[in-house]
Design a protein around this motif. Sequence first.
Motif, mmCIF file in Angstrom:
data_model
loop_
_atom_site.group_PDB
_atom_site.id
_atom_site.type_symbol
_atom_site.label_atom_id
_atom_site.label_comp_id
_atom_site.label_asym_id
_atom_site.label_seq_id
_atom_site.Cartn_x
_atom_site.Cartn_y
_atom_site.Cartn_z
ATOM 1 N N GLY A 94 0.811 -1.212 0.000
ATOM 2 C CA GLY A 94 0.000 0.000 0.000
ATOM 3 C C GLY A 94 0.840 1.256 0.000
ATOM 4 O O GLY A 94 0.533 2.223 -0.718
ATOM 5 N N ASN A 95 1.921 1.269 0.770
ATOM 6 C CA ASN A 95 2.781 2.455 0.837
ATOM 7 C C ASN A 95 3.486 2.713 -0.493
ATOM 8 O O ASN A 95 3.537 3.845 -0.973
ATOM 9 C CB ASN A 95 3.822 2.287 1.945
ATOM 10 N N ALA A 96 4.035 1.658 -1.086
ATOM 11 C CA ALA A 96 4.749 1.819 -2.354
ATOM 12 C C ALA A 96 3.799 2.253 -3.462
ATOM 13 O O ALA A 96 4.119 3.131 -4.271
ATOM 14 C CB ALA A 96 5.439 0.504 -2.735
ATOM 15 N N GLY A 97 2.614 1.654 -3.506
ATOM 16 C CA GLY A 97 1.644 2.022 -4.523
ATOM 17 C C GLY A 97 1.137 3.444 -4.340
ATOM 18 O O GLY A 97 0.928 4.175 -5.317
ATOM 19 N N ASN A 98 0.953 3.855 -3.086
ATOM 20 C CA ASN A 98 0.468 5.202 -2.810
ATOM 21 C C ASN A 98 1.496 6.256 -3.212
ATOM 22 O O ASN A 98 1.142 7.334 -3.709
ATOM 23 C CB ASN A 98 0.138 5.331 -1.326
ATOM 24 N N GLN A 99 2.775 5.976 -3.006
ATOM 25 C CA GLN A 99 3.820 6.894 -3.439
ATOM 26 C C GLN A 99 3.752 7.133 -4.945
ATOM 27 O O GLN A 99 3.800 8.266 -5.420
ATOM 28 C CB GLN A 99 5.192 6.353 -3.058
ATOM 29 N N SER A 100 3.641 6.038 -5.715
ATOM 30 C CA SER A 100 3.577 6.162 -7.172
ATOM 31 C C SER A 100 2.304 6.876 -7.608
ATOM 32 O O SER A 100 2.326 7.704 -8.526
ATOM 33 C CB SER A 100 3.642 4.772 -7.820
ATOM 34 N N ALA A 101 1.191 6.568 -6.944
ATOM 35 C CA ALA A 101 -0.079 7.196 -7.304
ATOM 36 C C ALA A 101 -0.024 8.705 -7.077
ATOM 37 O O ALA A 101 -0.474 9.492 -7.922
ATOM 38 C CB ALA A 101 -1.219 6.583 -6.490
ATOM 39 N N ILE A 102 0.526 9.141 -5.936
ATOM 40 C CA ILE A 102 0.605 10.569 -5.633
ATOM 41 C C ILE A 102 1.508 11.287 -6.631
ATOM 42 O O ILE A 102 1.216 12.411 -7.057
ATOM 43 C CB ILE A 102 1.108 10.781 -4.197
ATOM 44 N N LYS A 103 2.596 10.638 -7.036
ATOM 45 C CA LYS A 103 3.493 11.243 -8.021
ATOM 46 C C LYS A 103 2.751 11.495 -9.331
ATOM 47 O O LYS A 103 2.869 12.557 -9.939
ATOM 48 C CB LYS A 103 4.690 10.334 -8.259
ATOM 49 N N ALA A 191 -7.306 7.593 -6.673
ATOM 50 C CA ALA A 191 -6.357 6.488 -6.819
ATOM 51 C C ALA A 191 -5.594 6.232 -5.528
ATOM 52 O O ALA A 191 -5.173 5.098 -5.259
ATOM 53 C CB ALA A 191 -5.373 6.790 -7.954
ATOM 54 N N GLY A 192 -5.414 7.273 -4.702
ATOM 55 C CA GLY A 192 -4.670 7.097 -3.457
ATOM 56 C C GLY A 192 -5.314 6.095 -2.523
ATOM 57 O O GLY A 192 -4.649 5.195 -2.001
ATOM 58 N N THR A 193 -6.633 6.242 -2.312
ATOM 59 C CA THR A 193 -7.319 5.290 -1.438
ATOM 60 C C THR A 193 -7.553 3.960 -2.142
ATOM 61 O O THR A 193 -7.522 2.904 -1.513
ATOM 62 C CB THR A 193 -8.669 5.872 -0.990
ATOM 63 N N SER A 194 -7.783 4.015 -3.444
ATOM 64 C CA SER A 194 -8.087 2.787 -4.184
ATOM 65 C C SER A 194 -6.907 1.832 -4.203
ATOM 66 O O SER A 194 -7.073 0.617 -4.072
ATOM 67 C CB SER A 194 -8.505 3.130 -5.623
ATOM 68 N N ILE A 195 -5.693 2.376 -4.365
ATOM 69 C CA ILE A 195 -4.526 1.500 -4.437
ATOM 70 C C ILE A 195 -4.284 0.811 -3.098
ATOM 71 O O ILE A 195 -3.823 -0.331 -3.044
ATOM 72 C CB ILE A 195 -3.272 2.281 -4.892
ATOM 73 N N GLN A 196 -4.625 1.492 -2.004
ATOM 74 C CA GLN A 196 -4.483 0.868 -0.689
ATOM 75 C C GLN A 196 -5.385 -0.351 -0.581
ATOM 76 O O GLN A 196 -4.972 -1.418 -0.100
ATOM 77 C CB GLN A 196 -4.850 1.886 0.412
ATOM 78 N N VAL A 197 -6.630 -0.218 -1.043
ATOM 79 C CA VAL A 197 -7.577 -1.320 -0.961
ATOM 80 C C VAL A 197 -7.177 -2.444 -1.904
ATOM 81 O O VAL A 197 -7.207 -3.628 -1.546
ATOM 82 C CB VAL A 197 -9.003 -0.822 -1.291
ATOM 83 N N LEU A 198 -6.800 -2.094 -3.135
ATOM 84 C CA LEU A 198 -6.391 -3.114 -4.098
ATOM 85 C C LEU A 198 -5.199 -3.915 -3.584
ATOM 86 O O LEU A 198 -5.153 -5.139 -3.725
ATOM 87 C CB LEU A 198 -6.042 -2.457 -5.432
ATOM 88 N N MET A 199 -4.247 -3.223 -2.978
ATOM 89 C CA MET A 199 -3.065 -3.931 -2.501
ATOM 90 C C MET A 199 -3.339 -4.699 -1.221
ATOM 91 O O MET A 199 -2.615 -5.648 -0.906
ATOM 92 C CB MET A 199 -1.905 -2.953 -2.297
#
Length: 234
Positions: A94-103, A191-199
């Motif tokens: 979740g952390n790694a995906g959120n970093q990429s999403a925010i970028k 996408a920030g919250t969605s990637i957390q749930v997906l991961m």
Amino acid sequence: MAISSSRRGQICDGGLPDTDMCRLDLDSEDERQPATQTPASMPVIDEALTRGRWLLGLLIVQSTSSFVLDAYQDLLRDHLVVTLFLTMLVGAGGNAGNQSAIKVIRGLATGAIRPSWPSARATMRDQALVGLLLGTGLSVGGFVRVYATHGDVANAAAISISLFLIVMTSVVLGTGLPFALARAGVDPANAGTSIQVLMDILGVAITCVTCHFVLVQLALGVGAAGAAGVALPS
């Protein structure tokens, strides 16, 4: 301590998962809001309904991870190490995906990244390389962490391989999801919250599948090969 506009932009472009830090109006001095001016907002009830619908949908989707855990009850019972490090693995994804999403979200908002296929392809290619490096480094750290506390190579290998796959997957998905939402007419900020749930879901699935292969199937294969070797006449 005050942070300059250029420094704040560098921090956000580096993938800091802090949307409050990543102001999107810093590139234009004329358009900058005064410090005392509050941002425009919708009525409280409307905002709660809008956000609540999205969060409820994510909650329902996130609950599907229980089916994965139910399918691997034997693995979790026989190999407690998987349960002990499951939170670490899912959280890393979740952390790694959120970093990429925010970028990507910041790039789309400022115009540095265009919501087009060539731009998405180039961005995902770059982030895939970043994910490869992150996954490799974190998996090494994960191996050391598990081996230091449990002293078992098989357990450490299963967790570290899971960690590598989760981080790679999360970085690629976190990069691509804002583009997909933008193309679908949905606010890419979701996408920030969605990637957390997906991961959360994919992290559990990747961990269970990988650990089952390494700790069960591979172990049985090695054990069977060893038994066959012992049974051969000298």
